[in-house]
Design a protein around this motif. Structure first.
Motif, PDB file in Angstrom:
ATOM      1  N   THR A   1     -26.223 -45.846  15.488  1.00  0.00           N
ATOM      2  CA  THR A   1     -26.921 -44.587  15.212  1.00  0.00           C
ATOM      3  C   THR A   1     -25.921 -43.442  15.331  1.00  0.00           C
ATOM      4  OG1 THR A   1     -27.546 -44.254  17.525  1.00  0.00           O
ATOM      5  CG2 THR A   1     -29.074 -45.532  16.142  1.00  0.00           C
ATOM      6  N   THR A   2     -26.279 -42.278  14.824  1.00  0.00           N
ATOM      7  CA  THR A   2     -25.337 -41.161  14.834  1.00  0.00           C
ATOM      8  C   THR A   2     -24.906 -40.744  16.242  1.00  0.00           C
ATOM      9  OG1 THR A   2     -26.125 -40.372  12.693  1.00  0.00           O
ATOM     10  CG2 THR A   2     -24.981 -38.783  14.074  1.00  0.00           C
TER      11      THR A   2
ATOM     12  N   ASN B   1     -29.652 -41.816  10.070  1.00  0.00           N
ATOM     13  CA  ASN B   1     -29.093 -41.511  11.385  1.00  0.00           C
ATOM     14  C   ASN B   1     -29.689 -42.332  12.524  1.00  0.00           C
ATOM     15  OD1 ASN B   1     -27.206 -38.921  11.199  1.00  0.00           O
ATOM     16  ND2 ASN B   1     -28.875 -38.652   9.753  1.00  0.00           N
ATOM     17  N   TYR B   2     -30.947 -42.757  12.377  1.00  0.00           N
ATOM     18  CA  TYR B   2     -31.604 -43.392  13.522  1.00  0.00           C
ATOM     19  C   TYR B   2     -32.311 -44.721  13.211  1.00  0.00           C
ATOM     20  CZ  TYR B   2     -30.829 -38.800  15.554  1.00  0.00           C
ATOM     21  OH  TYR B   2     -30.241 -37.657  16.005  1.00  0.00           O
TER      22      TYR B   2
ATOM     23  N   LYS C   1     -20.162 -41.095   9.519  1.00  0.00           N
ATOM     24  CA  LYS C   1     -20.879 -39.997  10.181  1.00  0.00           C
ATOM     25  C   LYS C   1     -21.035 -38.799   9.252  1.00  0.00           C
ATOM     26  CE  LYS C   1     -20.545 -36.755  14.058  1.00  0.00           C
ATOM     27  NZ  LYS C   1     -19.708 -36.277  15.183  1.00  0.00           N
TER      28      LYS C   1
ATOM     29  N   ARG D   1     -23.526 -39.364   6.298  1.00  0.00           N
ATOM     30  CA  ARG D   1     -24.946 -39.236   6.648  1.00  0.00           C
ATOM     31  C   ARG D   1     -25.401 -37.784   6.599  1.00  0.00           C
ATOM     32  NH1 ARG D   1     -25.233 -43.316  11.915  1.00  0.00           N
ATOM     33  NH2 ARG D   1     -24.604 -45.219  10.803  1.00  0.00           N
TER      34      ARG D   1
ATOM     35  N   THR E   1     -21.009 -40.914  17.284  1.00  0.00           N
ATOM     36  CA  THR E   1     -20.264 -39.775  17.836  1.00  0.00           C
ATOM     37  C   THR E   1     -19.577 -40.166  19.140  1.00  0.00           C
ATOM     38  OG1 THR E   1     -21.851 -38.234  16.842  1.00  0.00           O
ATOM     39  CG2 THR E   1     -20.451 -37.394  18.612  1.00  0.00           C
TER      40      THR E   1
END
Length: 386
Positions: free
Chosen positions: A274-275, A146-147, A300, A303, A279
């Protein structure tokens, strides 16, 4: 019969001990927990490194020409520093399953599992250190996918586009999108090399009524400033009922709230966000009416789903390998490899359901988890009855 002081003290001590047991800390780790946790994580990281070494060798063989062409510093820092964690994260379900199957089968073969259960520890209590290990791996997977990994993918993808195979979209035709409520932009053709669009138009509506239209021969995006466009040979027509006002000019610097990446979507672009960025991008593209964002929605949901996979595959692996079987450890490892590869393959297959529109991305990515969770629960209850 009188009670002696010693008996009173003994009764008080027993009550105190009973109260102590009642308030026993369920989060305390005992020697057996640390023993299993150490074996779990140690085997997991060892198997991960061994598999990644093999994968890296195959990748070097496949891309040898590119690696010989590119500078060594770019190959190491731009490509492999991203490639290794990227593939490790992709195959974590496989590594988790192999680790659990391997060390649990070894413990079962050495009669350690039987000794633990014979000491009074229940099968559900034995599962606790496995779930703690799965939680540690799940947290690591969540942070990576995610990051941490998405920003590093930018350099890896740029490297492969430059030296291996260019998958970047260089141009796009007949682009139409809603840049803000009631404002629609159209570009006949856009060239990414010079960030210039041709046959540009911008329509502003009030409900269904057209209030303004701006056209230009070219529209160039200024990369030094956000949402800044330079229109050449432009004409603006404002409508007020039957009245029309026309304004022309050679050049117009203006702010229009969209940028090339909103419609110049290349393969694997979703892996660079990144998530939180993902989004935001999905919501913005939905508002603009962009159709080809399924890959971003699937990325998304994937993950999130991959985080739960650590718990599910740990449950299956522990339930499968906690008992001695004929054929020894090899049978368990073979079953484990088959199930882990089938999980990865199943996840890939169900993603096509979302692409084709049969299901939402969330359902498509959760189907493997639900199926394998059911398998895990069945195997767990079966193993606990032995």
């Amino acid at each position: 019969m009188e009670t002696t002081a010693a008996e009173v003290v003994d009764v008080a001590a027993k009550k105190k001990d009973k109260k102590k047991r009642r308030w026993h800390n369920p989060f305390r780790l005992y020697i057996i927990d640390l023993y299993i946790l150490k074996k779990f994580l140690g085997t997991f990281f060892l198997s991960t490194m061994l598999f990644l070494a093999v994968i890296a060798m195959f990748d070097i063989t496949e891309k040898l020409d590119a690696f010989l062409t590119a500078p060594l510093s770019e190959t190491i820092f731009d490509y492999f520093f991203s490639f290794i964690p990227y593939f490790a994260n992709q195959l974590i379900p496989l590594f988790v399953f192999i680790a659990v199957i391997f060390f649990t089968s070894k413990m079962a073969a050495n009669s350690e599992i039987i000794a633990i259960l014979s000491s009074g520890i229940s099968f559900s209590r034995l599962l606790r250190p496995y779930m703690i290990g799965a939680a540690i791996i799940a947290a690591m997977t969540f942070a990576l996918s995610n990051y941490i990994i998405p920003p590093t993918n930018i350099k890896r993808i740029a490297y492969t586009n430059k030296y291996v195979k260019n998958k970047k979209v260089e141009s796009n035709a007949n682009v139409q999108l809603q840049v803000s409520p009631g404002v629609v932009a159209f570009i006949g053709r856009f060239e990414d090399r010079n960030k210039t669009g041709y046959r540009f138009s911008l329509d502003k509506f009030d409900g269904k009524e057209l209030k303004s239209r701006t056209t230009a021969m070219t529209a160039r995006y200024d990369t030094t400033r956000t949402y800044h466009w330079i229109l050449m040979d432009y004409m603006t027509r404002d409508f007020d009922g039957m009245k029309e006002t026309i304004k022309k000019g050679a050049k117009l610097d203006t702010i229009i709230p969209f940028e090339p990446r909103d419609f110049m979507i290349s393969v694997n672009d979703q892996e660079t966000l990144t998530t939180p960025q993902l989004t935001e991008y999905i919501e913005k593209q939905k508002m603009r009416g962009v159709a080809n964002i399924k890959a971003f929605e699937i990325e998304k949901e994937k993950r999130i789903a991959s985080t739960a996979a650590a718990f599910i595959l740990t449950l299956i692996g522990m339930s499968l390998s906690s008992r001695k079987v004929k054929g020894g450890m090899g049978v368990n490892i073979g079953i484990g490899l088959g199930l882990s590869f089938s999980y990865i393959l199943f996840s890939t297959v169900t993603s096509t359901f979302a692409i084709s529109g049969l299901t939402t991305p969330f359902i498509a990515m959760e189907i493997p988890n639900l199926v394998y969770l059911a398998i895990g629960i069945y195997l767990y209850y079966r193993a606990s009855k032995y």
